[in-house]
Design a protein around this motif. Structure first.
Motif, mmCIF file in Angstrom:
data_model
loop_
_atom_site.group_PDB
_atom_site.id
_atom_site.type_symbol
_atom_site.label_atom_id
_atom_site.label_comp_id
_atom_site.label_asym_id
_atom_site.label_seq_id
_atom_site.Cartn_x
_atom_site.Cartn_y
_atom_site.Cartn_z
ATOM 1 N N THR A 136 0.840 -1.151 -0.187
ATOM 2 C CA THR A 136 0.002 0.020 0.065
ATOM 3 C C THR A 136 0.877 1.161 0.017
ATOM 4 O OG1 THR A 136 -1.784 -1.178 1.128
ATOM 5 C CG2 THR A 136 -1.954 1.303 1.033
ATOM 6 N N ALA A 145 -3.150 3.078 3.955
ATOM 7 C CA ALA A 145 -3.332 3.927 3.133
ATOM 8 C C ALA A 145 -3.337 5.209 3.763
ATOM 9 C CB ALA A 145 -4.488 3.589 2.177
ATOM 10 N N GLU A 153 1.905 1.690 -3.399
ATOM 11 C CA GLU A 153 1.259 2.158 -4.371
ATOM 12 C C GLU A 153 0.753 3.519 -4.351
ATOM 13 O OE1 GLU A 153 -0.287 0.280 -7.118
ATOM 14 O OE2 GLU A 153 1.603 -0.865 -6.618
ATOM 15 N N LEU A 154 1.223 4.172 -3.094
ATOM 16 C CA LEU A 154 0.630 5.513 -2.692
ATOM 17 C C LEU A 154 1.928 6.529 -2.668
ATOM 18 C CD1 LEU A 154 -2.077 5.029 -0.257
ATOM 19 C CD2 LEU A 154 -2.368 5.930 -2.530
ATOM 20 N N HIS A 182 -4.214 -4.650 -4.364
ATOM 21 C CA HIS A 182 -3.496 -3.436 -3.937
ATOM 22 C C HIS A 182 -3.013 -2.642 -5.291
ATOM 23 C CE1 HIS A 182 -3.057 -5.880 -0.200
ATOM 24 N NE2 HIS A 182 -3.005 -4.842 0.270
ATOM 25 N N PHE A 226 -9.093 3.669 -1.830
ATOM 26 C CA PHE A 226 -8.329 2.805 -1.917
ATOM 27 C C PHE A 226 -8.654 1.225 -1.690
ATOM 28 C CE2 PHE A 226 -4.384 0.163 -1.449
ATOM 29 C CZ PHE A 226 -3.612 0.731 -2.232
ATOM 30 N N TYR A 281 -6.120 0.515 -7.044
ATOM 31 C CA TYR A 281 -6.235 2.130 -7.027
ATOM 32 C C TYR A 281 -5.462 2.853 -7.965
ATOM 33 C CZ TYR A 281 -6.442 6.812 -4.914
ATOM 34 O OH TYR A 281 -6.242 8.080 -4.605
ATOM 35 N N LYS A 282 -3.926 2.541 -8.372
ATOM 36 C CA LYS A 282 -3.225 3.016 -9.055
ATOM 37 C C LYS A 282 -3.479 2.896 -10.263
ATOM 38 C CE LYS A 282 1.188 3.389 -8.419
ATOM 39 N NZ LYS A 282 2.851 2.881 -8.177
#
Length: 270
Positions: free
Chosen positions: A26, A218, A29-30, A259, A239, A262-263
């Motif tokens: 996570t 997240a 990804e963020l 996971h 997310f 979201y991206k």
């Protein structure tokens, strides 16, 4: 601008769906650099937790200290903490290294029913760690344990959030996945003055392993990046909803969430 960094203090999930594995995924990804301090090694998969090998409190402390002295996290989250002694060690490290932005995910019971926090540890969590929490993210059963309050309605949830705030949690968030209503799930944030609700459609799936870890990770990532609590709450909600809605459908039990989702959506929309 330098990369923002987040530390997860939690257990390892050999199945990759929860614990530090979910947290690191996570964070990545963020757009946050993820670090970890292991509280325990677990043997688990989508069917449940098969064994737990906890670290010693001293070894846990050395991991936190090593990260704090060299890489200094912008935000920290805690997950599975296992024992009162571990919690005391974490608090000592937070104090020694002046680490203040801590998101507490009070992991108590695994999806398969295995207990991950004993009664003594729960009391130590309430007395020592929650008063230092920037945010805490219990689900409804966890909030019931922490507050001693039966939660059946949204009004009950609001009272429990106020209880957690009185314990010292700056921003309590009580997740609603255990009490879906009219095919929706509502999560609740109390910012000390106002209650903020975010509602998403309820997704009928057994593949929800690691949703709590992912949500708190997240939230931690966004706080590390400088988001305020309201923006962080909204992004963490999105997310996790995307991760569940676009399931990977792997494993024969409670499978992990996605996971990547979201991206991938952000890239499509960008």
């Amino acid at each position: 601008m330098s990369i923002r960094k987040a530390l997860t203090i939690a257990g390892s999930d050999s199945g990759g769906g929860a614990g530090i594995q979910a947290d690191i995924k996570t964070f990545q990804e963020l757009g946050v650099f993820g670090m970890s301090a292991l509280t325990a090694v677990t043997a688990q998969n989508t069917q449940g937790v098969h064994s737990v090998f906890p670290m010693s409190p001293g070894e846990l402390g050395k991991q936190i200290e090593a990260v704090a002295l060299d890489l200094r996290p912008d935000a920290i989250k805690t997950g599975m903490l296992w024992s009162a002694e571990m919690i005391e060690e974490i608090v000592q490290q937070l104090e020694e290294h002046d680490l203040k932005v801590v998101i507490v995910d009070p992991v108590m019971i695994a999806k398969g029913g295995a207990s991950l926090l004993n009664d003594e540890a729960v009391e130590t969590l309430k007395r020592r760690l929650l008063p230092r929490a920037f945010a805490a993210t219990p689900n409804i059963p966890e909030a019931e344990v922490l507050t001693g309050r039966r939660i059946q309605t949204m009004d009950d949830r609001k009272k429990a959030a106020e209880d957690l705030h009185k314990l010292g949690v700056r921003y309590p968030i009580i997740k609603g996945g255990h009490l879906p209503e009219k095919k929706t799930v509502t999560d609740l944030l109390f910012d000390g003055e106002t209650f903020i609700e975010i509602t998403n459609p309820f997704i009928e799936t057994k593949h929800t392993h690691g949703t709590g870890c992912t949500f708190s990770a997240a939230l931690t990532a966004q706080i590390a990046k400088g988001s305020d609590i309201h923006e962080a709450f909204e992004i963490a909600e999105s997310f996790v909803h995307m991760a569940v809605a676009n399931g990977l459908n792997i494993g024969s039990g409670h499978g992990p969430t996605n996971h990547f989702a979201y991206k991938q959506r952000s890239m499509r929309e960008g």
